[in-house]
Design a protein around this motif. Sequence first.
Motif, PDB file in Angstrom:
ATOM      1  N   ARG A  24       0.919  -1.097   0.035  1.00 59.40           N
ATOM      2  CA  ARG A  24       0.026   0.065   0.091  1.00 59.40           C
ATOM      3  C   ARG A  24       0.841   1.055  -0.053  1.00 59.40           C
ATOM      4  O   ARG A  24       2.274   1.128   0.178  1.00 59.40           O
ATOM      5  CB  ARG A  24      -0.867   0.042   1.061  1.00 59.40           C
ATOM      6  CG  ARG A  24      -0.095  -0.215   2.449  1.00 59.40           C
ATOM      7  CD  ARG A  24      -0.989  -0.830   3.622  1.00 59.40           C
ATOM      8  NE  ARG A  24      -1.870   0.395   4.212  1.00 59.40           N
ATOM      9  CZ  ARG A  24      -1.441   1.508   4.939  1.00 59.40           C
ATOM     10  NH1 ARG A  24      -0.248   1.589   4.958  1.00 59.40           N
ATOM     11  NH2 ARG A  24      -2.242   2.407   5.304  1.00 59.40           N
ATOM     12  N   LYS A  27       2.379   6.581   4.470  1.00 57.05           N
ATOM     13  CA  LYS A  27       2.882   7.612   4.831  1.00 57.05           C
ATOM     14  C   LYS A  27       3.827   7.621   5.873  1.00 57.05           C
ATOM     15  O   LYS A  27       3.941   7.192   6.931  1.00 57.05           O
ATOM     16  CB  LYS A  27       1.601   8.618   5.389  1.00 57.05           C
ATOM     17  CG  LYS A  27       2.138  10.066   5.506  1.00 57.05           C
ATOM     18  CD  LYS A  27       1.005  10.810   6.302  1.00 57.05           C
ATOM     19  CE  LYS A  27      -0.158  11.148   5.834  1.00 57.05           C
ATOM     20  NZ  LYS A  27      -1.374  11.859   6.430  1.00 57.05           N
ATOM     21  N   PHE A  32      10.843   9.309  10.958  1.00 57.54           N
ATOM     22  CA  PHE A  32      10.275   8.205  11.481  1.00 57.54           C
ATOM     23  C   PHE A  32      11.206   6.997  10.895  1.00 57.54           C
ATOM     24  O   PHE A  32      11.494   6.050  11.579  1.00 57.54           O
ATOM     25  CB  PHE A  32       8.806   7.848  11.185  1.00 57.54           C
ATOM     26  CG  PHE A  32       8.187   6.598  11.657  1.00 57.54           C
ATOM     27  CD1 PHE A  32       7.690   6.484  13.067  1.00 57.54           C
ATOM     28  CD2 PHE A  32       7.719   5.627  10.754  1.00 57.54           C
ATOM     29  CE1 PHE A  32       7.307   5.553  13.567  1.00 57.54           C
ATOM     30  CE2 PHE A  32       7.119   4.536  11.392  1.00 57.54           C
ATOM     31  CZ  PHE A  32       6.928   4.369  12.683  1.00 57.54           C
ATOM     32  N   GLU A  64       2.882  16.589   5.487  1.00 60.69           N
ATOM     33  CA  GLU A  64       2.877  15.724   6.699  1.00 60.69           C
ATOM     34  C   GLU A  64       3.735  14.438   6.528  1.00 60.69           C
ATOM     35  O   GLU A  64       3.920  13.707   7.080  1.00 60.69           O
ATOM     36  CB  GLU A  64       1.504  15.326   6.848  1.00 60.69           C
ATOM     37  CG  GLU A  64       0.416  16.390   7.127  1.00 60.69           C
ATOM     38  CD  GLU A  64      -0.187  16.516   5.858  1.00 60.69           C
ATOM     39  OE1 GLU A  64      -0.410  15.648   5.087  1.00 60.69           O
ATOM     40  OE2 GLU A  64      -0.717  17.642   5.398  1.00 60.69           O
ATOM     41  N   LEU A  67       4.510  10.231   1.035  1.00 59.11           N
ATOM     42  CA  LEU A  67       3.697   8.967   0.622  1.00 59.11           C
ATOM     43  C   LEU A  67       4.493   7.974  -0.072  1.00 59.11           C
ATOM     44  O   LEU A  67       4.902   8.238  -1.392  1.00 59.11           O
ATOM     45  CB  LEU A  67       2.461   9.269  -0.180  1.00 59.11           C
ATOM     46  CG  LEU A  67       1.383  10.352   0.665  1.00 59.11           C
ATOM     47  CD1 LEU A  67       0.382  10.577  -0.284  1.00 59.11           C
ATOM     48  CD2 LEU A  67       0.788   9.461   1.792  1.00 59.11           C
TER      49      LEU A  67
ATOM     50  N   THR B  98       0.969   3.163  10.631  1.00 59.74           N
ATOM     51  CA  THR B  98       1.066   4.290  11.455  1.00 59.74           C
ATOM     52  C   THR B  98      -0.327   5.118  11.176  1.00 59.74           C
ATOM     53  O   THR B  98      -0.664   5.352  10.073  1.00 59.74           O
ATOM     54  CB  THR B  98       2.167   5.043  11.286  1.00 59.74           C
ATOM     55  OG1 THR B  98       2.299   5.620   9.866  1.00 59.74           O
ATOM     56  CG2 THR B  98       3.516   4.345  11.538  1.00 59.74           C
ATOM     57  N   GLU B 100      -2.134   9.007  12.269  1.00 59.47           N
ATOM     58  CA  GLU B 100      -2.080  10.087  13.094  1.00 59.47           C
ATOM     59  C   GLU B 100      -3.611  10.717  13.202  1.00 59.47           C
ATOM     60  O   GLU B 100      -4.221  10.687  12.539  1.00 59.47           O
ATOM     61  CB  GLU B 100      -1.093  11.277  12.277  1.00 59.47           C
ATOM     62  CG  GLU B 100       0.177  11.063  12.254  1.00 59.47           C
ATOM     63  CD  GLU B 100       0.892  11.887  11.440  1.00 59.47           C
ATOM     64  OE1 GLU B 100       2.223  12.202  11.548  1.00 59.47           O
ATOM     65  OE2 GLU B 100       0.335  12.298  10.361  1.00 59.47           O
ATOM     66  N   SER B 142      -6.496  12.649   8.382  1.00 60.71           N
ATOM     67  CA  SER B 142      -6.641  12.902   6.717  1.00 60.71           C
ATOM     68  C   SER B 142      -7.518  11.749   6.251  1.00 60.71           C
ATOM     69  O   SER B 142      -7.659  10.688   7.085  1.00 60.71           O
ATOM     70  CB  SER B 142      -5.392  13.069   6.149  1.00 60.71           C
ATOM     71  OG  SER B 142      -4.450  11.859   6.359  1.00 60.71           O
ATOM     72  N   TYR B 144      -6.240   9.631   4.265  1.00 57.83           N
ATOM     73  CA  TYR B 144      -5.084   8.643   4.145  1.00 57.83           C
ATOM     74  C   TYR B 144      -5.351   7.769   5.757  1.00 57.83           C
ATOM     75  O   TYR B 144      -5.574   6.674   5.774  1.00 57.83           O
ATOM     76  CB  TYR B 144      -3.717   9.008   4.254  1.00 57.83           C
ATOM     77  CG  TYR B 144      -2.734   8.345   4.614  1.00 57.83           C
ATOM     78  CD1 TYR B 144      -2.128   7.220   3.507  1.00 57.83           C
ATOM     79  CD2 TYR B 144      -2.264   8.137   5.878  1.00 57.83           C
ATOM     80  CE1 TYR B 144      -1.456   6.373   3.909  1.00 57.83           C
ATOM     81  CE2 TYR B 144      -1.206   7.099   6.006  1.00 57.83           C
ATOM     82  CZ  TYR B 144      -0.775   6.205   5.097  1.00 57.83           C
ATOM     83  OH  TYR B 144       0.167   5.303   5.544  1.00 57.83           O
ATOM     84  N   ASP B 145      -5.513   8.545   6.626  1.00 56.86           N
ATOM     85  CA  ASP B 145      -5.626   7.896   8.035  1.00 56.86           C
ATOM     86  C   ASP B 145      -6.659   7.135   8.205  1.00 56.86           C
ATOM     87  O   ASP B 145      -6.806   6.172   8.822  1.00 56.86           O
ATOM     88  CB  ASP B 145      -5.598   8.751   9.180  1.00 56.86           C
ATOM     89  CG  ASP B 145      -4.112   9.701   9.039  1.00 56.86           C
ATOM     90  OD1 ASP B 145      -3.021   8.843   9.629  1.00 56.86           O
ATOM     91  OD2 ASP B 145      -3.954  10.729   8.900  1.00 56.86           O
ATOM     92  N   THR B 148      -6.580   4.052   6.238  1.00 58.28           N
ATOM     93  CA  THR B 148      -5.600   2.966   6.806  1.00 58.28           C
ATOM     94  C   THR B 148      -6.431   2.256   7.985  1.00 58.28           C
ATOM     95  O   THR B 148      -6.266   1.087   8.248  1.00 58.28           O
ATOM     96  CB  THR B 148      -4.303   3.655   7.473  1.00 58.28           C
ATOM     97  OG1 THR B 148      -3.881   4.508   6.096  1.00 58.28           O
ATOM     98  CG2 THR B 148      -3.413   2.602   8.247  1.00 58.28           C
TER      99      THR B 148
END
Lengths: 229, 229
Positions: A24, A27, A32, A64, A67, B98, B100, B142, B144-145, B148
């Motif tokens: 996938r 992010k 990190f 942020e 990706l 991960t 956020e 977001s 994205y989060d 996920t």
Amino acid sequence: MSEKQSWRHLYTLLKLAEMGAHRRTAKISTEFLARKLGVSQQSASRHLIELERKGWIKRTITPEGCLVQIAESGLNQLKKLYANLRFLMETAYPPSVTLEGVVFTGMGEGAYYTSRDHYRRQFMEKLGFDPYPGTLNLKLLSDYDVKTRLELEAYPSIEIEGFKSEDRTFGPVKCYPAIIENKVKGALVAALRSHYDASVVELIAPICLRKNLNLKDGNKVRVEVLTLP
Amino acid sequence: MSEKQSWRHLYTLLKLAEMGAHRRTAKISTEFLARKLGVSQQSASRHLIELERKGWIKRTITPEGCLVQIAESGLNQLKKLYANLRFLMETAYPPSVTLEGVVFTGMGEGAYYTSRDHYRRQFMEKLGFDPYPGTLNLKLLSDYDVKTRLELEAYPSIEIEGFKSEDRTFGPVKCYPAIIENKVKGALVAALRSHYDASVVELIAPICLRKNLNLKDGNKVRVEVLTLP
DNA sequence: ATTACTACTAAACGAGTAC
DNA sequence: TGTACTCGTTTAGTAGTAA
């Protein structure tokens, strides 16, 4: 895999995969990633840039974080490593072993055998080369080499079938692809004749090994025997 | 695996294994190893010395080269890498993802739920910690989060069984071990209550996350959710 | 032949910082 | 916050060579 620095990049790729970037778009901030790699943020950033240049990852920079997704070529690298390790861990025999021996002159029968049509055609088909008529005889140097040569018997080999001519029988022969002196691709043939004991091996190649490697009796030769299919 | 330089040593170990040094004592000259590694003979020599110091290989020097065998600790390194890669290649979900989100104050029910004895005992048993009475609510930032977080549903989770009390029913809960802000080991709990939508997650930990991480409403929090058992 | 030391070079790294 | 540049430092790598 043996390109320069490629190994370090493979490690980064592995860590990215651990964060799911192989399945996938993940992010991941350079900070990190840096923690996971045990390096600084700057180095992680550089690694990502280099991986992108190589085409191993696709990347989109957002405020942020990045990706990141591992590209197909990157995934192939990981697959290659996996296949490699699986072979090493799951099979009892190693991908290659090396033997050393000294050149000696036999009774000149090698040329006769390697040029027998039934043998010759099988060599071409199964080994992928037309053998130079003649074999290079090696007398193994040490107990270590003899022991290794005996272990070879248990490894999978390329089988050359025997045959009968009008007046006699030619036995089956076991072959192992081999690299001679790190240069020439050829093969080690076992029991082509039964004259010799376990401390002797014979080599064939598409070219005359004696000439091409400038070998004389008594010269030491290193052979890397491959067990992979 | 994350020690300094350890990765380069692992690569050398892999090459040694390819020569059979993980199953047998292999005679390998530093020159030959150098070719395989794509480095100079001197570097190969140094690598072998370092591997020996680490206890990853056993080595005997002879005039014709080194007799090398990978030691148990070295083999374990390769096995670890293999297991790691196998998991990555064979399973559909990643070892960690991960998320956020920003902290917000809920209706104070977290404390009530986490302190129910049936839940609490299962948290201790299955997650390995006694949860601080209360949950930290995160509103995902977001798309994205949120995406996920939804993918998480398909991953294997730790199941906390529901139960009935005298007056009402407590539903089953899915948990995922998680590391909050790279510091605290806790868990993400899904559907502890049904009030919130997919853009909200709740965290539990053995300590008060708000106090220990000095969090206030609106603060951004990063959570690493682990899928490994 | 080998291994591996010393001295030097090249490359990777990380602190500071701009954007 | 983020990323990623410059530049000085550290580390890995090589050549030459002794044993």
